[in-house]
Each structure stands twice: as C-alpha cells, then as structure tokens.
Design a protein around this motif. Structure first.
Motif, mmCIF file in Angstrom:
data_model
loop_
_atom_site.group_PDB
_atom_site.id
_atom_site.type_symbol
_atom_site.label_atom_id
_atom_site.label_comp_id
_atom_site.label_asym_id
_atom_site.label_seq_id
_atom_site.Cartn_x
_atom_site.Cartn_y
_atom_site.Cartn_z
ATOM 1 N N LEU A 10 4.562 83.220 1.920
ATOM 2 C CA LEU A 10 3.800 84.458 2.074
ATOM 3 C C LEU A 10 2.756 84.533 0.972
ATOM 4 C CD1 LEU A 10 6.760 86.916 2.801
ATOM 5 C CD2 LEU A 10 5.580 85.336 4.359
ATOM 6 N N GLY A 11 1.495 84.466 1.356
ATOM 7 C CA GLY A 11 0.398 84.449 0.393
ATOM 8 C C GLY A 11 -0.161 83.053 0.262
ATOM 9 N N ALA A 12 -1.458 82.908 0.514
ATOM 10 C CA ALA A 12 -2.097 81.596 0.436
ATOM 11 C C ALA A 12 -3.226 81.594 -0.583
ATOM 12 C CB ALA A 12 -2.630 81.190 1.808
ATOM 13 N N GLY A 13 -3.116 82.464 -1.586
ATOM 14 C CA GLY A 13 -4.113 82.488 -2.652
ATOM 15 C C GLY A 13 -3.860 81.397 -3.674
ATOM 16 N N HIS A 14 -4.238 81.640 -4.924
ATOM 17 C CA HIS A 14 -4.157 80.626 -5.982
ATOM 18 C C HIS A 14 -2.730 80.094 -6.122
ATOM 19 C CE1 HIS A 14 -5.563 78.470 -9.442
ATOM 20 N NE2 HIS A 14 -4.759 79.103 -10.282
ATOM 21 N N MET A 15 -1.759 80.987 -6.285
ATOM 22 C CA MET A 15 -0.377 80.582 -6.475
ATOM 23 C C MET A 15 0.234 80.082 -5.173
ATOM 24 S SD MET A 15 1.931 80.602 -9.052
ATOM 25 C CE MET A 15 2.219 78.900 -8.535
ATOM 26 N N GLY A 16 -0.008 80.800 -4.089
ATOM 27 C CA GLY A 16 0.549 80.401 -2.805
ATOM 28 C C GLY A 16 0.069 79.034 -2.360
ATOM 29 N N ALA A 17 -1.229 78.772 -2.529
ATOM 30 C CA ALA A 17 -1.771 77.469 -2.136
ATOM 31 C C ALA A 17 -1.119 76.340 -2.927
ATOM 32 C CB ALA A 17 -3.286 77.461 -2.341
ATOM 33 N N ASP A 18 -0.839 76.598 -4.191
ATOM 34 C CA ASP A 18 -0.200 75.570 -5.002
ATOM 35 C C ASP A 18 1.232 75.315 -4.528
ATOM 36 O OD1 ASP A 18 -0.598 73.796 -7.354
ATOM 37 O OD2 ASP A 18 1.105 74.915 -8.164
ATOM 38 N N HIS A 19 1.938 76.369 -4.151
ATOM 39 C CA HIS A 19 3.298 76.186 -3.640
ATOM 40 C C HIS A 19 3.287 75.493 -2.276
ATOM 41 C CE1 HIS A 19 5.688 77.877 -6.754
ATOM 42 N NE2 HIS A 19 5.231 79.112 -6.624
ATOM 43 N N ILE A 20 2.307 75.796 -1.437
ATOM 44 C CA ILE A 20 2.203 75.119 -0.143
ATOM 45 C C ILE A 20 2.011 73.619 -0.366
ATOM 46 C CG2 ILE A 20 0.732 74.847 1.903
ATOM 47 C CD1 ILE A 20 0.231 77.930 1.666
ATOM 48 N N ARG A 21 1.115 73.269 -1.289
ATOM 49 C CA ARG A 21 0.919 71.848 -1.642
ATOM 50 C C ARG A 21 2.210 71.245 -2.161
ATOM 51 N NH1 ARG A 21 1.051 69.346 -6.077
ATOM 52 N NH2 ARG A 21 1.222 71.309 -7.233
ATOM 53 N N ARG A 22 2.911 71.996 -3.007
ATOM 54 C CA ARG A 22 4.140 71.480 -3.641
ATOM 55 C C ARG A 22 5.217 71.199 -2.593
ATOM 56 N NH1 ARG A 22 4.019 74.846 -7.166
ATOM 57 N NH2 ARG A 22 3.320 73.488 -8.838
ATOM 58 N N ILE A 23 5.429 72.138 -1.679
ATOM 59 C CA ILE A 23 6.454 71.948 -0.654
ATOM 60 C C ILE A 23 6.076 70.811 0.292
ATOM 61 C CG2 ILE A 23 7.603 73.037 1.322
ATOM 62 C CD1 ILE A 23 7.270 75.725 -0.187
ATOM 63 N N ASP A 24 4.805 70.709 0.610
ATOM 64 C CA ASP A 24 4.341 69.702 1.560
ATOM 65 C C ASP A 24 4.331 68.294 0.964
ATOM 66 O OD1 ASP A 24 3.204 68.900 4.103
ATOM 67 O OD2 ASP A 24 1.287 68.682 3.062
ATOM 68 N N ARG A 25 4.024 68.177 -0.355
ATOM 69 C CA ARG A 25 3.777 66.850 -0.915
ATOM 70 C C ARG A 25 4.705 66.432 -2.053
ATOM 71 N NH1 ARG A 25 -2.841 67.281 -1.589
ATOM 72 N NH2 ARG A 25 -3.279 68.104 0.492
ATOM 73 N N VAL A 26 5.363 67.384 -2.691
ATOM 74 C CA VAL A 26 6.108 67.045 -3.902
ATOM 75 C C VAL A 26 7.619 67.207 -3.726
ATOM 76 C CG1 VAL A 26 6.437 67.593 -6.355
ATOM 77 C CG2 VAL A 26 4.144 67.725 -5.341
ATOM 78 N N VAL A 27 8.035 68.332 -3.182
ATOM 79 C CA VAL A 27 9.456 68.676 -3.108
ATOM 80 C C VAL A 27 10.143 67.906 -1.984
ATOM 81 C CG1 VAL A 27 11.047 70.565 -2.573
ATOM 82 C CG2 VAL A 27 9.129 70.937 -4.128
ATOM 83 N N ASN A 28 11.349 67.455 -2.248
ATOM 84 C CA ASN A 28 12.162 66.781 -1.241
ATOM 85 C C ASN A 28 13.065 67.787 -0.530
ATOM 86 O OD1 ASN A 28 11.280 64.099 -1.864
ATOM 87 N ND2 ASN A 28 12.566 64.177 -3.692
ATOM 88 N N GLY A 29 13.252 67.595 0.759
ATOM 89 C CA GLY A 29 14.209 68.403 1.504
ATOM 90 C C GLY A 29 13.645 69.652 2.133
ATOM 91 N N ALA A 30 12.338 69.854 2.066
ATOM 92 C CA ALA A 30 11.749 71.078 2.623
ATOM 93 C C ALA A 30 10.421 70.766 3.294
ATOM 94 C CB ALA A 30 11.550 72.129 1.534
ATOM 95 N N ARG A 31 10.018 71.683 4.147
ATOM 96 C CA ARG A 31 8.702 71.587 4.789
ATOM 97 C C ARG A 31 8.117 72.978 4.931
ATOM 98 N NH1 ARG A 31 8.230 72.961 10.181
ATOM 99 N NH2 ARG A 31 10.173 73.580 11.221
ATOM 100 N N VAL A 32 6.804 73.071 5.030
ATOM 101 C CA VAL A 32 6.135 74.345 5.279
ATOM 102 C C VAL A 32 6.211 74.611 6.779
ATOM 103 C CG1 VAL A 32 3.988 75.641 5.130
ATOM 104 C CG2 VAL A 32 4.575 74.007 3.326
#
Length: 337
Positions: A10-32
C-alpha cells in the motif's frame, strides 16, 4: 512451504517503491501480488514488469486481490490506521512502516483492535533493530559487560528537509526512530521529554526550527539526548553512543566507504536513509516474510508503535511549550507483556 507469499503493498511513493523493488528482486519467499496508490499512473508504473501483480487505487481492492496473503503498508502515516484495521478484519499479517499511526489516540485504537483478536498480526517498521551495528550494540548492552547504561548520545542528520516539513516533524518524524531505538536498546520506557532550540541554521527554510536538541528521561533514570539536524547540506548521518558504568560503545562511524585514489583519500557520506539502512531494510523485510510464511509474528509490535507516537506527541508539546513534558502511556495489554 514452497508457495511464494503474495504481498499487497500500500503506497507506491519513495518508500513504497523501494519495498516493491525489494520484494520483487531481493527478498526470498515473497512476490508482489498487488499495489495500491491513489495515483493511478503511479500504481500502474509500480507493477509494470511484475508478473501477476495488479494495480489499484483503493486499499480494499488491493487487500482483496487474488493471491494476497500479507500486507506491507508504506502509505503516508495518516492512512495507516484505516489500512491496519482493514488488514486485521481480513486476518492478514502486516508490516507497517513508521509512524504506525501519527496520533497516539489512533495508535491506541490499533493496539486495542489487535488485542481483541488475541494474537499479533502486525509488525512495525523500525528497521534500525535490524541494522548490523545496532544489533551489535544491543547485544553488548544486554550482556552487561559495560555495566548499567547511564546515557545514550544520538545524532540524526539529513542533507535537507522535504517541502512542507515542519518544526514538529523533526520530533515526530525524524526522532521517532531514536525513540524506538532508545526503548529497545535500554529496555526501558521513556517517561519525559524536553526540547531545546538553538538558533536555526541559515540553511534551514524560513520558520523551520532546525536543528533541535531533544532530551529524554527513562523509567530507570537513564538519559537520552538527540541532536536532530535535517538541513546539514552535506549528508545523512546517524550515530549512537551508549555510556555505561564500566565503558562506552559508539556506532555509526564505520558504515561509509573510504575511497583512495591518486588524488587522495575520502570517505563517502550517505545521502539518505535508503542508502544508509539498505541492508537493514533488506533484513527486516526478509525476517518478516520468513516469520509470516511460518505463521509467526516477530519484531516491533503495535505497542512499540503506540509508545513511539505517545512519546513523540509529548516531544511536540515540549517543543511548543519550551518546558519538560511527561509521557502518559495507557495500560499495556497482556498480549504485549
């Protein structure tokens, strides 16, 4: 569990966009699985190129989207209470960025709502608890090797403040991280706050009281001081020194890269929190995903989020009054004992 954890962000601004990138490319076991933002174009841009992720303008639509099994809240603070309560109604685990809810009354309503469920669903995003240096300092203090902590000296500096940043926000936004870090490091509640105001920097916008010197008292007699300066012009710096009966320990000096060339040596200075605490954010979200997939909730609780809001409110009153203000906390529910 082999299935990826579907997360609604929820939220795709500065912080949200970074978390979306993190879940999509860095974190294991999750997806957006879904993204919600009032700005349709921003929501759609956020999910572009992410297979199976849907874009929404309404929180409820994102929470009810196919495949959503958890929620990461990165919207502006005033929107957090409604989003948290909506997630609770659906039984969805939550990672909520700070401030959990800016006003302590709303934060307490979240505490009471989760307590009525009889189980934890939410973790609050105080990512410094996942920073390697802070973890080492916490371990050292808990070991007792330095004796009882007497004082914490903290520094919180930014390059510049964003448009619309107010004098109160130095306390209830910037210093909120120090509030939680102090409570966590010392294992004590903060009981009173005083805010001193040196003359404003000429680099600060007109009418912004920057820097400020914030002094907290704890339940067991320790003192915590914070220099908060959000228009330094040169870099993002966060430091903390614990002074104890038998020694001291300081963190925040060694996290920058030192570059040496034929022209000499220089030490790089981070420009913002997403750079300085990148590893901490990665570890925080990975820990949340791992715990959620295992059916557990760990990390800072909604009680920690409420306490931070209550202390910050007292700090704003101290800033406005120029006096010492005591912190009033509600009774802590047994769920957070």
């Amino acid at each position: 569990m082999s299935e990826l954890l579907g997360v609604a962000v929820l939220g795709a601004g500065h912080m949200g966009a970074d978390h979306i990138r993190r879940i999509d490319r860095v974190v294991n076991g999750a997806r957006v699985a879904a993204v919600a933002d009032p700005d349709t174009e921003r929501a759609e841009d956020a999910v572009a190129g992410i297979d199976g992720a849907s874009a929404h303008t309404e929180v409820s639509a994102a929470l009810d989207a196919p495949g959503v099994r958890a929620v990461l809240i990165a919207s502006p603070g005033p929107a957090h209470e409604e989003a948290l309560l909506a997630a609770f109604e659906r039984g969805l685990p939550v990672l909520c960025e700070k401030p959990m809810v800016p006003e302590s009354a709303g934060a307490l309503r979240v505490v009471e709502a989760e307590a009525r469920l009889g189980r934890r669903l939410a973790q609050v995003g105080f990512m410094r608890r996942y920073d390697a240096e802070y973890v080492r300092l916490k371990s050292l203090l808990d070991s007792g090797r330095l004796g009882r902590p007497l004082m914490l000296h903290c520094t919180h500096r930014n390059v510049s403040s964003p448009a619309g940043f107010t004098s109160a926000m130095l306390v209830n936004s910037s210093v909120s991280h120090e509030i939680d870090a102090a409570r966590w490091l010392l294992g004590q509640e903060l009981t009173a706050v005083t805010v001193l105001r040196p003359r404003p920097s000429s680099h600060a916008p007109a009418d912004l009281l920057d820097p400020q010197f914030v002094l907290f008292e704890t339940a067991e007699g320790a003192l915590v001081d914070v220099e908060v300066f959000v228009n330094t012009g040169f870099g993002y710096q966060v430091r903390c020194e614990a002074v104890c009966e038998s020694g001291s320990a300081r963190i925040g000096d060694e996290n920058a890269m030192r570059v040496t060339t034929a022209d000499g040596a220089r030490q790089e200075v981070a420009r913002d929190y997403l750079v300085r605490f990148a590893d901490a954010y990665d570890r925080e979200v990975q820990a949340w995903v791992d715990a959620t997939r295992a059916g557990r909730v760990t990390g800072p609780s909604v009680w920690d989020g409420y306490a931070a809001s209550a202390v910050a409110e007292a700090g704003v009153r101290a800033l406005e009054s120029g006096g010492r203000v005591t912190v009033e906390l509600a009774a802590r529910p047994d769920l957070y004992a």
